[in-house]
Motif scaffolding. Structure first.
Motif, PDB file in Angstrom:
ATOM      1  N   ASP A   1       0.861  -1.181   0.000  1.00 16.13           N
ATOM      2  CA  ASP A   1       0.000   0.000   0.000  1.00 16.13           C
ATOM      3  C   ASP A   1       0.901   1.236   0.000  1.00 16.13           C
ATOM      4  OD1 ASP A   1       0.948  -0.058   2.551  1.00 16.13           O
ATOM      5  OD2 ASP A   1      -1.003  -0.110   3.538  1.00 16.13           O
ATOM      6  N   GLN A   2       0.383   2.340   0.483  1.00 17.02           N
ATOM      7  CA  GLN A   2       1.188   3.558   0.511  1.00 17.02           C
ATOM      8  C   GLN A   2       2.518   3.376   1.226  1.00 17.02           C
ATOM      9  OE1 GLN A   2      -0.663   7.052   2.131  1.00 17.02           O
ATOM     10  NE2 GLN A   2      -2.667   6.157   1.820  1.00 17.02           N
ATOM     11  N   VAL A   3       2.489   2.539   2.273  1.00 17.64           N
ATOM     12  CA  VAL A   3       3.703   2.327   3.066  1.00 17.64           C
ATOM     13  C   VAL A   3       4.840   1.883   2.152  1.00 17.64           C
ATOM     14  CG1 VAL A   3       4.744   0.938   4.902  1.00 17.64           C
ATOM     15  CG2 VAL A   3       2.392   1.754   5.131  1.00 17.64           C
ATOM     16  N   TRP A   4       4.508   0.985   1.266  1.00 14.13           N
ATOM     17  CA  TRP A   4       5.500   0.478   0.321  1.00 14.13           C
ATOM     18  C   TRP A   4       6.059   1.620  -0.535  1.00 14.13           C
ATOM     19  CZ3 TRP A   4       8.592  -3.412  -0.755  1.00 14.13           C
ATOM     20  CH2 TRP A   4       9.123  -3.528  -2.028  1.00 14.13           C
ATOM     21  N   CYS A   5       5.187   2.493  -1.028  1.00 11.78           N
ATOM     22  CA  CYS A   5       5.633   3.615  -1.865  1.00 11.78           C
ATOM     23  C   CYS A   5       6.629   4.491  -1.109  1.00 11.78           C
ATOM     24  CB  CYS A   5       4.454   4.487  -2.297  1.00 11.78           C
ATOM     25  SG  CYS A   5       3.416   3.704  -3.510  1.00 11.78           S
ATOM     26  N   PHE A   6       6.309   4.793   0.145  1.00 13.82           N
ATOM     27  CA  PHE A   6       7.211   5.678   0.894  1.00 13.82           C
ATOM     28  C   PHE A   6       8.535   4.972   1.204  1.00 13.82           C
ATOM     29  CE2 PHE A   6       3.146   7.840   1.720  1.00 13.82           C
ATOM     30  CZ  PHE A   6       3.511   9.099   1.249  1.00 13.82           C
ATOM     31  N   TYR A   7       8.460   3.678   1.425  1.00  8.67           N
ATOM     32  CA  TYR A   7       9.684   2.911   1.636  1.00  8.67           C
ATOM     33  C   TYR A   7      10.545   2.975   0.372  1.00  8.67           C
ATOM     34  CZ  TYR A   7      12.840  -0.875   2.800  1.00  8.67           C
ATOM     35  OH  TYR A   7      13.977  -1.605   3.068  1.00  8.67           O
ATOM     36  N   HIS A   8       9.901   2.725  -0.749  1.00  5.00           N
ATOM     37  CA  HIS A   8      10.576   2.684  -2.040  1.00  5.00           C
ATOM     38  C   HIS A   8      11.224   4.034  -2.365  1.00  5.00           C
ATOM     39  CE1 HIS A   8      10.878  -0.066  -5.372  1.00  5.00           C
ATOM     40  NE2 HIS A   8      10.648   0.912  -6.235  1.00  5.00           N
ATOM     41  N   ILE A   9      10.495   5.081  -2.132  1.00  4.36           N
ATOM     42  CA  ILE A   9      11.032   6.422  -2.410  1.00  4.36           C
ATOM     43  C   ILE A   9      12.249   6.690  -1.516  1.00  4.36           C
ATOM     44  CG2 ILE A   9      10.562   8.901  -2.274  1.00  4.36           C
ATOM     45  CD1 ILE A   9       7.608   8.205  -2.980  1.00  4.36           C
ATOM     46  N   GLY A  10      12.130   6.337  -0.239  1.00  2.40           N
ATOM     47  CA  GLY A  10      13.239   6.570   0.688  1.00  2.40           C
ATOM     48  C   GLY A  10      14.485   5.815   0.260  1.00  2.40           C
ATOM     49  N   LYS A  11      14.292   4.567  -0.101  1.00  4.67           N
ATOM     50  CA  LYS A  11      15.419   3.732  -0.494  1.00  4.67           C
ATOM     51  C   LYS A  11      16.138   4.307  -1.714  1.00  4.67           C
ATOM     52  CE  LYS A  11      14.972  -0.505  -2.599  1.00  4.67           C
ATOM     53  NZ  LYS A  11      14.629  -1.944  -2.612  1.00  4.67           N
TER      54      LYS A  11
ATOM     55  N   LEU B   1      15.895   7.337  -3.050  1.00  5.04           N
ATOM     56  CA  LEU B   1      16.410   8.695  -2.853  1.00  5.04           C
ATOM     57  C   LEU B   1      17.781   8.644  -2.180  1.00  5.04           C
ATOM     58  CD1 LEU B   1      14.556  11.429  -3.260  1.00  5.04           C
ATOM     59  CD2 LEU B   1      15.116  11.696  -0.872  1.00  5.04           C
ATOM     60  N   GLU B   2      17.892   7.796  -1.177  1.00  8.18           N
ATOM     61  CA  GLU B   2      19.174   7.661  -0.488  1.00  8.18           C
ATOM     62  C   GLU B   2      20.220   7.080  -1.431  1.00  8.18           C
ATOM     63  OE1 GLU B   2      19.927   8.703   2.517  1.00  8.18           O
ATOM     64  OE2 GLU B   2      21.991   7.954   2.439  1.00  8.18           O
ATOM     65  N   ARG B   3      19.806   6.110  -2.211  1.00  4.39           N
ATOM     66  CA  ARG B   3      20.750   5.470  -3.123  1.00  4.39           C
ATOM     67  C   ARG B   3      21.266   6.478  -4.149  1.00  4.39           C
ATOM     68  NH1 ARG B   3      19.185  -0.306  -5.649  1.00  4.39           N
ATOM     69  NH2 ARG B   3      19.371  -0.914  -3.460  1.00  4.39           N
ATOM     70  N   ALA B   4      20.368   7.264  -4.710  1.00  8.60           N
ATOM     71  CA  ALA B   4      20.764   8.266  -5.697  1.00  8.60           C
ATOM     72  C   ALA B   4      21.720   9.280  -5.059  1.00  8.60           C
ATOM     73  CB  ALA B   4      19.524   8.975  -6.237  1.00  8.60           C
ATOM     74  N   ASP B   5      21.388   9.668  -3.840  1.00  8.13           N
ATOM     75  CA  ASP B   5      22.229  10.617  -3.126  1.00  8.13           C
ATOM     76  C   ASP B   5      23.634  10.038  -2.920  1.00  8.13           C
ATOM     77  OD1 ASP B   5      22.232  13.123  -1.214  1.00  8.13           O
ATOM     78  OD2 ASP B   5      23.135  11.491  -0.063  1.00  8.13           O
ATOM     79  N   GLN B   6      23.701   8.794  -2.486  1.00  5.79           N
ATOM     80  CA  GLN B   6      24.998   8.150  -2.231  1.00  5.79           C
ATOM     81  C   GLN B   6      25.816   8.027  -3.511  1.00  5.79           C
ATOM     82  OE1 GLN B   6      26.371   7.149   0.619  1.00  5.79           O
ATOM     83  NE2 GLN B   6      24.660   7.636   1.965  1.00  5.79           N
ATOM     84  N   ILE B   7      25.158   7.650  -4.595  1.00  3.96           N
ATOM     85  CA  ILE B   7      25.891   7.486  -5.850  1.00  3.96           C
ATOM     86  C   ILE B   7      26.448   8.835  -6.312  1.00  3.96           C
ATOM     87  CG2 ILE B   7      25.712   6.842  -8.299  1.00  3.96           C
ATOM     88  CD1 ILE B   7      25.650   4.420  -6.599  1.00  3.96           C
ATOM     89  N   SER B   8      25.666   9.880  -6.123  1.00  3.64           N
ATOM     90  CA  SER B   8      26.155  11.192  -6.566  1.00  3.64           C
ATOM     91  C   SER B   8      27.373  11.628  -5.744  1.00  3.64           C
ATOM     92  CB  SER B   8      25.045  12.242  -6.500  1.00  3.64           C
ATOM     93  OG  SER B   8      24.812  12.641  -5.175  1.00  3.64           O
TER      94      SER B   8
ATOM     95  N   GLN C   1      12.521   5.022 -10.462  1.00  4.51           N
ATOM     96  CA  GLN C   1      11.758   4.353  -9.408  1.00  4.51           C
ATOM     97  C   GLN C   1      11.000   5.356  -8.543  1.00  4.51           C
ATOM     98  OE1 GLN C   1      11.547   0.939  -8.913  1.00  4.51           O
ATOM     99  NE2 GLN C   1      12.618   0.829 -10.877  1.00  4.51           N
ATOM    100  N   ILE C   2      11.695   6.438  -8.192  1.00  8.08           N
ATOM    101  CA  ILE C   2      11.060   7.471  -7.351  1.00  8.08           C
ATOM    102  C   ILE C   2       9.868   8.074  -8.082  1.00  8.08           C
ATOM    103  CG2 ILE C   2      11.392   9.763  -6.334  1.00  8.08           C
ATOM    104  CD1 ILE C   2      14.368   8.938  -5.896  1.00  8.08           C
ATOM    105  N   HIS C   3      10.085   8.364  -9.342  1.00 11.69           N
ATOM    106  CA  HIS C   3       9.030   8.969 -10.145  1.00 11.69           C
ATOM    107  C   HIS C   3       7.811   8.055 -10.206  1.00 11.69           C
ATOM    108  CE1 HIS C   3       7.302  10.101 -14.251  1.00 11.69           C
ATOM    109  NE2 HIS C   3       6.989  11.079 -13.415  1.00 11.69           N
ATOM    110  N   GLN C   4       8.069   6.765 -10.418  1.00  8.75           N
ATOM    111  CA  GLN C   4       6.975   5.797 -10.515  1.00  8.75           C
ATOM    112  C   GLN C   4       6.174   5.742  -9.207  1.00  8.75           C
ATOM    113  OE1 GLN C   4       5.905   4.160 -13.229  1.00  8.75           O
ATOM    114  NE2 GLN C   4       4.204   3.614 -11.851  1.00  8.75           N
ATOM    115  N   SER C   5       6.894   5.703  -8.071  1.00  6.54           N
ATOM    116  CA  SER C   5       6.191   5.617  -6.784  1.00  6.54           C
ATOM    117  C   SER C   5       5.389   6.884  -6.505  1.00  6.54           C
ATOM    118  CB  SER C   5       7.188   5.388  -5.647  1.00  6.54           C
ATOM    119  OG  SER C   5       7.669   4.071  -5.701  1.00  6.54           O
ATOM    120  N   LEU C   6       5.947   8.019  -6.899  1.00  5.75           N
ATOM    121  CA  LEU C   6       5.202   9.265  -6.702  1.00  5.75           C
ATOM    122  C   LEU C   6       3.926   9.269  -7.545  1.00  5.75           C
ATOM    123  CD1 LEU C   6       8.174  11.786  -6.629  1.00  5.75           C
ATOM    124  CD2 LEU C   6       6.528  11.390  -4.782  1.00  5.75           C
TER     125      LEU C   6
END
Lengths: 317, 484
Positions: free
Chosen positions: A155-165, A167-174, A246-251
Motif C-alpha cells: 500500500d502507501q507504506v510500500w511507496c514511501f519505503y521505495h522512495i526513501g530507499k 532517494l538515499e541510493r541516488a544521493d549516495q551514488i552522486s 523508481q522514485i518517479h513511478q512511486s510518486l
C-alpha cells in the motif's frame, strides 16, 4: 480503511533511507580496504571521509585517517551520526514506531541485526576482519531488503519505503561520483600516467556494478564509460537514472492509485530531474566539474524531499 | 508428599508446601483436569525444560516482546520473564469465574453511570459520598455526560487470587487502562512454538482472537450515526513501558497507532493527520491516563494529549475507551464497597468474593488495623504497581512503626487485608521446579455486551516466598490454560 498517518509515512521513508545508507557505507569500506590504493600502495582511507563530507567531525575526533580510526568512526562509533551502528539504530527506532504496520519478521530481523552490531568487540573492528564484517553487514542489510520485499504490504507504506530507499541510493551514488571523479582530475593534473583500470573496477565493485558493466562493456574500462554507466544505465539498479525512475513511478502511484493530493506536484519535480539527467552532454559536464554536478543534484534531491514533507509528512511551510 | 502421588521427570522433586497448588490441588491426589499435563511433564527432564525455556526467552527478545526501561543515557529492552510450565484451570472453575467477572463489570458500569448521573448510591448512603466526590479520580466534567450503551469500562482487568482453600477472590479491579493482555496472547504463541508436544491434543480454549473482540466492541460504542467508524489506539509513544502492547493491539485490531500529535480537534470533531489530509476519528482506545488526555481540560503541561479532546468527548462526537473518570471505581477504597455495590445495583450476591478488607477511613477498620498491624497487608489507596505495600508478618519493627505513623496521619489513604496464602504453581527456577505464588488477571471487553478472554494473565512472583507478582518487582508470567 487504508489511510496512513503522516508521521508513519515519514518514518517509513527514513527507515528505508537509513538501511540503504548503512549498506552503502559497508560497501565503500569493504572496497576501499580491498582495492583502493594510493600512490605508495597504502589504502586511501581518506577517500571515505571525503565521500561522506565528514572531514570536520572526523578530524575533531581523530588525528589521522588510519584504518583503525576509520573503521571505528564509520562502523561502531555511536557518537557519529553517519556510522553504520547509528544508521541501523535510527532505522530500528523508526521501525519501532511502525511495528504495527510492518511485518513481525521485518522488526525481528532489524532487532537481531542491531543487537549483533551492538555486541561487536574491539577484535571485530580490525583491518584483518573488516571484509568479513562488511560482508555480514551487507548481508544484514540485504536480508532486510529481502524480508521487506517478501512481507511488506504494497500500500502507501510500500511507496514511501521505495522512495526513501532510492532517494538515499541516488544521493549516495552522486557523492561517490563526486569524490571519485574529483580524485581523477587531481591525478590527471599531477601525473602523466592515466588512472589505471584497477581504480575503475574498484569503483564499480563498491556499487555492485562490476559484472553488469562487464556484460555491457566487454572490452576495456574507461572512466568515461564507467561514469555513463553510473549515471544513465536504465537497467543497473544503482544508476542515478534508475533510482530517479523508481522514485518517479512511486510518486505517480501515490497520486494515481492512492489518490493522494500532491501540492506542488512532486512527481513533476522528479520528472524534471530525470529529464535533466538524460541530457547527452551531461557526462562531459560531470567530467569537467564533478563537484558542481553533485552539489546541484543533491540540492534538487533536498528540494524533492521538501515537497514530500509538505505534501505527505505534514511539514509546515 | 502423601503416598500414592508419585511425580516423575521434571516434577520429580516438586513439593508445593502448605499452599493450594494450581497443578496438584491440595497435594493428596492429582486433580482430574491436570492429570494429563502432569503425566506429560513427567516425561520431560529438567535439562530439556531448561533448554526450551532458554529458547523461548531468546525468542521473546528477538521478537521484541519487551518492555523498555529508560535510564539517563540508555534504553534497555527487558522481557517479562516467561515460565514454561502452564497454569491450568478446569472448565467448571472457569465457568464460575467468567460469570463472576461479568457480574463485576456490570456493577462497575452501573456504579459509574450512577456517580456521574443521579448519585442514588450516595444518597442511599451505600458508599460515603465524600469517598466518591472527594476522590482525586472523580471527574466532575463527566457529570451528566452520556456514554454509548452505558459502557464506561470497555476493557477491565480484574486481579484474582486463590486462597489456601482453593477459593478465588477479587484482589483488585483495574478499570482505567489495564495492561498485560498482549502477554497472554504472546505467551500462548510461545507455548505453541516451544512445547507443541505438551499441548498436542489438549483442548485449550484459544486466546488469539482478543483483537477481533476488542475491535468489535469499540465499533459498537462509536458515536451515533457513524456507519463505518474509524477506531484508533492512542499511545503516549515508545518511551512508554507498555509500548509493545500498544503496537500489538493496534496490529491485532488493524487500526492506526496514534500519538497526541497525530490528532487535531476542529469544531468539536477529532481528526487524524494522514498522508491524504485530515480524516475523522470516531473511537479512541486510549492508553494514556485521564490527566494527560487534554491540556485544556486536565494537566496543562501534558504534551501527550490533544487540545479540545475533552469537549469533543463531552459533546458526544468521539468515544473514549475507557471512559474518562473510571478511576473512581477501581480505587482501593471503593473496592471494599464492591460487594455492597453488586447487591445494590444487581440484587445478587457477589459470585467471586472480595478479600476481607478493613477501611482505615472508618473507625472500626482503623482500630482493627492498628491493633493487628503485624498480621495484615497494608495498602495505600492511591498507588499502583505494588508500590507502598507493607506486608505485616514480613516487616521489621521499624517498618511497622513507620507504617503506623503514616496510617494515623492519613487514615483514609489506607486499607488493610489479611495475608492471603496465594496459591502456588510449579515454576522452573534454575535447575529445579519449585512452588511460586501466582495471581490471575482475566480481561473483560465490553461494547454492547461483555466478553471475557478465556484465561488471562497469570503472574508469578519469582523470588522464593514472595507474594508480589508485579513485573516491576520481580514478577514473571505463565501461559494460562482454560480446558475445553
Amino acid at each position: 480503511m487504508n489511510s496512513l498517518l503522516a508521521r508513519f509515512a515519514e518514518n517509513t521513508f527514513w527507515l528505508a533511507r537509513y538501511m540503504e545508507r548503512a549498506e552503502n557505507l559497508a560497501r565503500i569500506l569493504d572496497v576501499t580496504k580491498t582495492f583502493v590504493r594510493d600512490r605508495t600502495g597504502g589504502q586511501d582511507w581518506l577517500a571515505v571521509v571525503e565521500i561522506n563530507a565528514d572531514e570536520t567531525p572526523f578530524f575533531e575526533r581523530y588525528e589521522t585517517a588510519s584504518a583503525r580510526h576509520i573503521i571505528n568512526f564509520y562502523i561502531a562509533d555511536r557518537d557519529n551520526p553517519t556510522s553504520i551502528i547509528s544508521s541501523v539504530r535510527a532505522a530500528r527506532e523508526n521501525a519501532r514506531s511502525l511495528r504495527h504496520l510492518i511485518s513481525t519478521e521485518m522488526w525481528s530481523h532489524l532487532n537481531r541485526f542491531y543487537n549483533a552490531l551492538n555486541r561487536l568487540s574491539r577484535s571485530d573492528l580490525t583491518v584483518a576482519n573488516l571484509s568479513n564484517l562488511c560482508e555480514r553487514i551487507k548481508l544484514g542489510c540485504q536480508a532486510h531488503v529481502g524480508i521487506t520485499e517478501g512481507t511488506l504490504y504494497r500500500d502507501q507504506v510500500w511507496c514511501f519505503y521505495h522512495i526513501g530507499k532510492y532517494l538515499e541510493r541516488a544521493d549516495q551514488i552522486s557523492r561517490f561520483i563526486d569524490t571519485k571523479y574529483q580524485h581523477l582530475k587531481r591525478v590527471e593534473a599531477s601525473e602523466d600516467s592515466p588512472v589505471d583500470a584497477g581504480q575503475w573496477s574498484a569503483v564499480l565493485r563498491s556499487v555492485a556494478g562490476y559484472q553488469a558493466f562487464r556484460r555491457t562493456h566487454p572490452r576495456g574500462m574507461r572512466g568515461e564509460d564507467v561514469l555513463r554507466f553510473l549515471l544513465h544505465d536504465p537497467d543497473f539498479s544503482r544508476s542515478i537514472v534508475f533510482c530517479m525512475t523508481q522514485i518517479h513511478q512511486s510518486l505517480r502511484d501515490l497520486k494515481q492509485r492512492f489518490k493522494l493530493r500532491q501540492d506542488p506536484d512532486a512527481d513533476k519535480e522528479a520528472k524534471d530531474i530525470l529529464d535533466s539527467l538524460r541530457d547527452r552532454t551531461l557526462v562531459g559536464q560531470v567530467l569537467d566539474a564533478p563537484h558542481a554536478f553533485a552539489d546541484d543534484f543533491q540540492r534538487r534531491l533536498i528540494g524533492l524531499s521538501d515537497r514530500l514533507g509538505h505534501s505527505y509528512f505534514g511539514w509546515l511551510k | 508428599m502423601p503416598a500414592g502421588l508419585s511425580l516423575r521427570g521434571s516434577l520429580a522433586g516438586y513439593r508445593p508446601g502448605p499452599f493450594y497448588c494450581e497443578m496438584l490441588g491440595f497435594g493428596d491426589s492429582v486433580p482430574a483436569h491436570t492429570a494429563d499435563i502432569v503425566k506429560r511433564l513427567g516425561k520431560v527432564s529438567i535439562p530439556q525444560l531448561r533448554r526450551r525455556a532458554r529458547d523461548a526467552e531468546a525468542e521473546l527478545f528477538n521478537l521484541g516482546i519487551t518492555f523498555t526501561v529508560y535510564s539517563q543515557a540508555n534504553s534497555t529492552d527487558r522481557i517479562l520473564p516467561f515460565d514454561v510450565i502452564p497454569r491450568v484451570l478446569s472448565p467448571s472453575d472457569w465457568q464460575t469465574l467468567e460469570a463472576g467477572i461479568r457480574q463485576r463489570v456490570a456493577a462497575l458500569n452501573l456504579l459509574l453511570a450512577d456517580v456521574y448521573g443521579k448519585q442514588r448510591i450516595l444518597k442511599d448512603k451505600i458508599i460515603p459520598p465524600e469517598l466518591v466526590l472527594g476522590n482525586e479520580n472523580y471527574r466532575p466534567q463527566m457529570k451528566g455526560v452520556k456514554v454509548a450503551n452505558g459502557t464506561y469500562v470497555h476493557v477491565c482487568g480484574i486481579d484474582l487470587v486463590r486462597d489456601e482453600k482453593g477459593e478465588f477472590r477479587v484482589l483488585e479491579d483495574n478499570a482505567r487502562t489495564p495492561s498485560g493482555v498482549s502477554y497472554v496472547v504472546e505467551n500462548r504463541h510461545l507455548m505453541l512454538r516451544s512445547f507443541p508436544d505438551l499441548m498436542e491434543g489438549v483442548g485449550v480454549r484459544p486466546v488469539s482472537d482478543y483483537g477481533m473482540h476488542l475491535q468489535r466492541a469499540l465499533r459498537e460504542v462509536a458515536p451515533g450515526g457513524s456507519r463505518d467508524p474509524n477506531v484508533v489506539l492512542l499511545s503516549p509513544g515508545f518511551y512508554n513501558s507498555a509500548y509493545f502492547e500498544h503496537v500489538f493491539l493496534a496490529r491485532e485490531m488493524g487500526v492506526p497507532l496514534v500519538e497526541g500529535r497525530d490528532l487535531v480537534v476542529d469544531n468539536d470533531r477529532v481528526y487524524m493527520k494522514t498522508t491524504g489530509g485530515l480524516e475523522r476519528v470516531h473511537v479512541i482506545y486510549r492508553r494514556i491516563n485521564d490527566d494527560f488526555l487534554d491540556p485544556m481540560a486536565f494537566r496543562k503541561d501534558s504534551l501527550l494529549g490533544v487540545p479540545g479532546l475533552m469537549q469533543a468527548y463531552v459533546k458526544g462526537k468521539v468515544t473514549l475507551a475507557n471512559a474518562v473518570g473510571t478511576g473512581v471505581a477501581d480505587d482501593k477504597a471503593i473496592y471494599s464497597y464492591m460487594p455492597r455495590v453488586i447487591r445494590y445495583f444487581l440484587g445478587e450476591d457477589p459470585i467471586i468474593a472480595n478479600v476481607e478488607t478493613h477501611i482505615c477511613g472508618e473507625r472500626e477498620g482503623l482500630a482493627y488495623t492498628l491493633d493487628n498491624l503485624d498480621k495484615l497487608v497494608i495498602k495505600p489507596v492511591g498507588e499502583a504497581g505494588g508500590y507502598g505495600i507493607v506486608i505485616g508478618p514480613k516487616a521489621t519493627r521499624a517498618e511497622l512503626e513507620e507504617c503506623r505513623a503514616k496510617i494515623k496521619a492519613d487514615p483514609a489513604n489506607y486499607i488493610s487485608q489479611p495475608v492471603i496464602s496465594l496459591s502456588v504453581s510449579p515454576t522452573l527456577i534454575g535447575d529445579k521446579v519449585e512452588p511460586r505464588h501466582v495471581d490471575l488477571r482475566p480481561f473483560a471487553v465490553t461494547g454492547s455486551d461483555t466478553w471475557v478472554l478465556p484465561g488471562g494473565l497469570t503472574r508469578v512472583a519469582l523470588p522464593r516466598g514472595s507474594l508480589v507478582v508485579n513485573s516491576s518487582q520481580g514478577g514473571g508470567s505463565k501461559d494460562t490454560w482454560i480446558l475445553e
